[in-house]
Motif scaffolding. Structure first.
Motif, PDB file in Angstrom:
ATOM      1  N   LEU A 262       0.847  -1.186   0.000  1.00 16.93           N
ATOM      2  CA  LEU A 262       0.000   0.000   0.000  1.00 16.93           C
ATOM      3  C   LEU A 262       0.881   1.234   0.000  1.00 16.93           C
ATOM      4  CD1 LEU A 262      -2.621  -1.031   2.705  1.00 16.93           C
ATOM      5  CD2 LEU A 262      -3.082  -0.757   0.265  1.00 16.93           C
ATOM      6  N   VAL A 263       0.464   2.241  -0.733  1.00 21.43           N
ATOM      7  CA  VAL A 263       1.191   3.514  -0.783  1.00 21.43           C
ATOM      8  C   VAL A 263       0.262   4.591  -0.239  1.00 21.43           C
ATOM      9  CG1 VAL A 263       2.275   5.228  -2.268  1.00 21.43           C
ATOM     10  CG2 VAL A 263       2.582   2.786  -2.753  1.00 21.43           C
ATOM     11  N   PRO A 264       0.593   5.201   0.901  1.00 21.11           N
ATOM     12  CA  PRO A 264      -0.261   6.261   1.453  1.00 21.11           C
ATOM     13  C   PRO A 264      -0.081   7.564   0.686  1.00 21.11           C
ATOM     14  CG  PRO A 264       1.681   5.966   2.833  1.00 21.11           C
ATOM     15  CD  PRO A 264       1.761   4.917   1.757  1.00 21.11           C
ATOM     16  N   ALA A 265      -1.178   8.268   0.489  1.00 18.55           N
ATOM     17  CA  ALA A 265      -1.125   9.535  -0.254  1.00 18.55           C
ATOM     18  C   ALA A 265      -2.285  10.425   0.173  1.00 18.55           C
ATOM     19  CB  ALA A 265      -1.186   9.278  -1.760  1.00 18.55           C
ATOM     20  N   ASP A 266      -2.134  11.727  -0.030  1.00 22.38           N
ATOM     21  CA  ASP A 266      -3.239  12.660   0.162  1.00 22.38           C
ATOM     22  C   ASP A 266      -4.015  12.845  -1.136  1.00 22.38           C
ATOM     23  OD1 ASP A 266      -2.875  13.317   2.885  1.00 22.38           O
ATOM     24  OD2 ASP A 266      -1.217  14.630   2.366  1.00 22.38           O
ATOM     25  N   GLY A 267      -3.370  12.547  -2.264  1.00 24.27           N
ATOM     26  CA  GLY A 267      -4.000  12.711  -3.561  1.00 24.27           C
ATOM     27  C   GLY A 267      -2.974  12.512  -4.654  1.00 24.27           C
ATOM     28  N   TRP A 268      -3.341  12.898  -5.868  1.00 24.65           N
ATOM     29  CA  TRP A 268      -2.415  12.750  -6.987  1.00 24.65           C
ATOM     30  C   TRP A 268      -2.718  13.837  -8.021  1.00 24.65           C
ATOM     31  CZ3 TRP A 268      -6.790   9.884  -6.340  1.00 24.65           C
ATOM     32  CH2 TRP A 268      -7.656   9.758  -7.431  1.00 24.65           C
ATOM     33  N   PHE A 269      -1.771  14.039  -8.914  1.00 24.82           N
ATOM     34  CA  PHE A 269      -1.910  15.053  -9.964  1.00 24.82           C
ATOM     35  C   PHE A 269      -2.219  14.393 -11.304  1.00 24.82           C
ATOM     36  CE2 PHE A 269       1.176  17.008  -6.974  1.00 24.82           C
ATOM     37  CZ  PHE A 269       0.489  18.166  -6.662  1.00 24.82           C
ATOM     38  N   GLU A 270      -3.051  15.069 -12.091  1.00 29.39           N
ATOM     39  CA  GLU A 270      -3.259  14.732 -13.495  1.00 29.39           C
ATOM     40  C   GLU A 270      -3.316  16.049 -14.271  1.00 29.39           C
ATOM     41  OE1 GLU A 270      -2.934  11.932 -14.724  1.00 29.39           O
ATOM     42  OE2 GLU A 270      -3.592  10.411 -13.293  1.00 29.39           O
ATOM     43  N   TRP A 271      -3.116  15.951 -15.578  1.00 25.13           N
ATOM     44  CA  TRP A 271      -3.046  17.149 -16.410  1.00 25.13           C
ATOM     45  C   TRP A 271      -4.164  17.141 -17.450  1.00 25.13           C
ATOM     46  CZ3 TRP A 271       0.729  15.143 -13.629  1.00 25.13           C
ATOM     47  CH2 TRP A 271       1.652  16.018 -13.017  1.00 25.13           C
ATOM     48  N   LEU A 272      -4.897  18.245 -17.526  1.00 24.86           N
ATOM     49  CA  LEU A 272      -6.018  18.394 -18.441  1.00 24.86           C
ATOM     50  C   LEU A 272      -5.635  19.351 -19.565  1.00 24.86           C
ATOM     51  CD1 LEU A 272      -9.080  17.852 -19.001  1.00 24.86           C
ATOM     52  CD2 LEU A 272      -9.526  19.951 -17.694  1.00 24.86           C
ATOM     53  N   PRO A 273      -5.709  18.914 -20.832  1.00 23.51           N
ATOM     54  CA  PRO A 273      -5.414  19.836 -21.939  1.00 23.51           C
ATOM     55  C   PRO A 273      -6.417  20.983 -21.976  1.00 23.51           C
ATOM     56  CG  PRO A 273      -5.371  17.541 -22.676  1.00 23.51           C
ATOM     57  CD  PRO A 273      -5.977  17.539 -21.304  1.00 23.51           C
ATOM     58  N   VAL A 274      -5.901  22.207 -21.976  1.00 25.80           N
ATOM     59  CA  VAL A 274      -6.740  23.405 -22.043  1.00 25.80           C
ATOM     60  C   VAL A 274      -6.051  24.425 -22.950  1.00 25.80           C
ATOM     61  CG1 VAL A 274      -7.789  25.304 -20.764  1.00 25.80           C
ATOM     62  CG2 VAL A 274      -7.629  23.039 -19.704  1.00 25.80           C
ATOM     63  N   ASP A 275      -6.697  24.749 -24.064  1.00 21.68           N
ATOM     64  CA  ASP A 275      -6.169  25.774 -24.988  1.00 21.68           C
ATOM     65  C   ASP A 275      -4.724  25.494 -25.386  1.00 21.68           C
ATOM     66  OD1 ASP A 275      -8.601  27.135 -24.827  1.00 21.68           O
ATOM     67  OD2 ASP A 275      -7.941  28.328 -23.104  1.00 21.68           O
ATOM     68  N   GLY A 276      -4.455  24.251 -25.727  1.00 24.28           N
ATOM     69  CA  GLY A 276      -3.122  23.883 -26.187  1.00 24.28           C
ATOM     70  C   GLY A 276      -2.096  23.701 -25.089  1.00 24.28           C
ATOM     71  N   LYS A 277      -2.497  23.890 -23.851  1.00 21.75           N
ATOM     72  CA  LYS A 277      -1.599  23.675 -22.723  1.00 21.75           C
ATOM     73  C   LYS A 277      -2.174  22.594 -21.814  1.00 21.75           C
ATOM     74  CE  LYS A 277       0.006  28.492 -22.669  1.00 21.75           C
ATOM     75  NZ  LYS A 277       0.175  29.722 -21.844  1.00 21.75           N
ATOM     76  N   LYS A 278      -1.356  22.124 -20.885  1.00 21.66           N
ATOM     77  CA  LYS A 278      -1.816  21.114 -19.937  1.00 21.66           C
ATOM     78  C   LYS A 278      -1.923  21.728 -18.550  1.00 21.66           C
ATOM     79  CE  LYS A 278      -0.305  16.930 -22.310  1.00 21.66           C
ATOM     80  NZ  LYS A 278       0.444  15.647 -22.194  1.00 21.66           N
ATOM     81  N   GLN A 279      -3.153  21.796 -18.055  1.00 24.87           N
ATOM     82  CA  GLN A 279      -3.425  22.384 -16.747  1.00 24.87           C
ATOM     83  C   GLN A 279      -3.398  21.290 -15.681  1.00 24.87           C
ATOM     84  OE1 GLN A 279      -4.030  25.569 -15.396  1.00 24.87           O
ATOM     85  NE2 GLN A 279      -3.845  24.294 -13.562  1.00 24.87           N
ATOM     86  N   PRO A 280      -2.482  21.365 -14.707  1.00 24.62           N
ATOM     87  CA  PRO A 280      -2.468  20.347 -13.655  1.00 24.62           C
ATOM     88  C   PRO A 280      -3.663  20.483 -12.716  1.00 24.62           C
ATOM     89  CG  PRO A 280      -0.807  22.021 -13.208  1.00 24.62           C
ATOM     90  CD  PRO A 280      -1.376  22.322 -14.558  1.00 24.62           C
ATOM     91  N   HIS A 281      -4.189  19.350 -12.300  1.00 21.97           N
ATOM     92  CA  HIS A 281      -5.253  19.282 -11.299  1.00 21.97           C
ATOM     93  C   HIS A 281      -4.791  18.370 -10.169  1.00 21.97           C
ATOM     94  CE1 HIS A 281      -9.054  20.930 -13.280  1.00 21.97           C
ATOM     95  NE2 HIS A 281      -8.085  21.139 -14.164  1.00 21.97           N
ATOM     96  N   PHE A 282      -5.253  18.693  -8.971  1.00 18.79           N
ATOM     97  CA  PHE A 282      -5.016  17.833  -7.809  1.00 18.79           C
ATOM     98  C   PHE A 282      -6.297  17.074  -7.529  1.00 18.79           C
ATOM     99  CE2 PHE A 282      -4.786  17.239  -3.094  1.00 18.79           C
ATOM    100  CZ  PHE A 282      -3.700  16.373  -3.092  1.00 18.79           C
ATOM    101  N   LEU A 283      -6.201  15.745  -7.466  1.00 22.12           N
ATOM    102  CA  LEU A 283      -7.347  14.886  -7.184  1.00 22.12           C
ATOM    103  C   LEU A 283      -7.163  14.267  -5.805  1.00 22.12           C
ATOM    104  CD1 LEU A 283      -6.444  14.420 -10.437  1.00 22.12           C
ATOM    105  CD2 LEU A 283      -8.669  13.297 -10.402  1.00 22.12           C
ATOM    106  N   CYS A 284      -8.234  14.251  -5.015  1.00 21.86           N
ATOM    107  CA  CYS A 284      -8.133  13.762  -3.650  1.00 21.86           C
ATOM    108  C   CYS A 284      -9.520  13.366  -3.147  1.00 21.86           C
ATOM    109  CB  CYS A 284      -7.525  14.833  -2.746  1.00 21.86           C
ATOM    110  SG  CYS A 284      -8.502  16.365  -2.664  1.00 21.86           S
TER     111      CYS A 284
END
Length: 201
Positions: A77-99
Motif C-alpha cells: 500500500l502507498v499512502p497519499a493525500d491525492g495525486w496530480f493529473e493534467w487536463l489539456p486546455v487551450d493547447g496547454k496542460k493544466q495540472p489538477h489535484f485529485l483527492c
C-alpha cells in the motif's frame, strides 16, 4: 493493520524514480513495515534493459508474466493525500489535484519486487477513471476502501479470484479535484502551495 507509528515528512510533488513510502510484508512471515521503496518496478530476474514501469493496470497485473508473481505474493500500500493529473486546455496542460472530498488519506494499491540491485521497487495499480476523475484523465490509481487493506496486504492470500472478491476500490463519489499551479511541473518544487486551488479567474 497493526503497524508501528512513524513520523512522515510531508511531500507535495512526488516524482517517479524516487523513494516513496509503502506498507508491506518484506517476506511472507515478516511483520508489516512502513518503509521506503523505489517508485519503479523491475523484478530481480529481469535484465538491465527490461522496462521499469511506475504503474501496472488492474486489467493485466494478475496475468502478465512481468507482474503476476508480485501480484500474488508481494502486494503493498502507498499512502497519499491525492495525486496530480493534467487536463489539456487551450493547447496547454493544466495540472489538477485529485483527492478525497473529505481530505482523508488515500491508500493506493501497489505491487513490489526486489530489484536487480537487491532493493525493493514498486508500481502503483491503475484502473479506468471513475466519477469526477474521468473529467481529467482516462485512468486513476486504484484507491482501496478500509475493509480491503488487510486482505490486500495478506501474503498468504494468493488466489486471483479471491483477491478480486475481497478487495474493493473507494466509491467514485469519494473524490474531488481542482486546478493547481503549473509549478508542480518542476520536480524541484515541493511545498504545500502546490496543492492549493488556483484563485478564481
Amino acid at each position: 493493520m497493526p503497524l508501528e507509528p512513524r513520523e512522515l515528512t510531508p511531500r507535495y510533488n512526488v516524482a517517479p524514480g524516487t523513494l516513496i513510502t509503502s506498507v508491506r510484508h518484506p517476506s511472507d512471515d515478516a511483520p508489516l513495515v512502513m518503509d521506503e521503496v523505489w517508485w519503479g518496478y523491475r523484478p530481480h530476474w529481469a535484465n538491465e534493459k527490461a522496462p521499469e514501469p511506475i504503474n501496472a493496470t488492474v486489467e493485466k497485473v494478475a496475468t502478465s508474466n512481468y507482474f503476476r508473481g508480485a501480484f500474488a505474493h508481494h502486494r503493498c500500500l502507498v499512502p497519499a493525500d491525492g495525486w496530480f493529473e493534467w487536463l489539456p486546455v487551450d493547447g496547454k496542460k493544466q495540472p489538477h489535484f485529485l483527492c478525497r472530498a473529505d481530505r482523508e488519506p488515500i491508500w493506493l494499491a501497489g505491487i513490489w519486487s526486489e530489484r536487480p540491485d537487491g532493493k525493493p521497487g514498486c508500481a502503483i495499480l491503475t484502473e479506468p477513471a471513475r466519477g469526477v476523475a474521468k473529467e481529467i484523465h482516462d485512468r486513476m490509481p486504484l484507491a482501496l476502501n478500509a475493509e480491503s487493506l488487510e486482505p490486500w496486504l495478506d501474503p498468504h492470500l494468493t488466489d486471483r479470484e479471491t483477491i478480486r472478491q475481497v478487495v474493493h476500490h473507494l466509491p467514485a463519489e469519494t473524490f474531488t479535484h481542482w486546478p493547481v499551479s503549473a509549478r508542480v511541473n518542476r520536480p524541484g518544487n515541493d511545498d504545500a502551495s502546490l496543492i492549493e486551488p488556483l484563485p478564481a479567474g
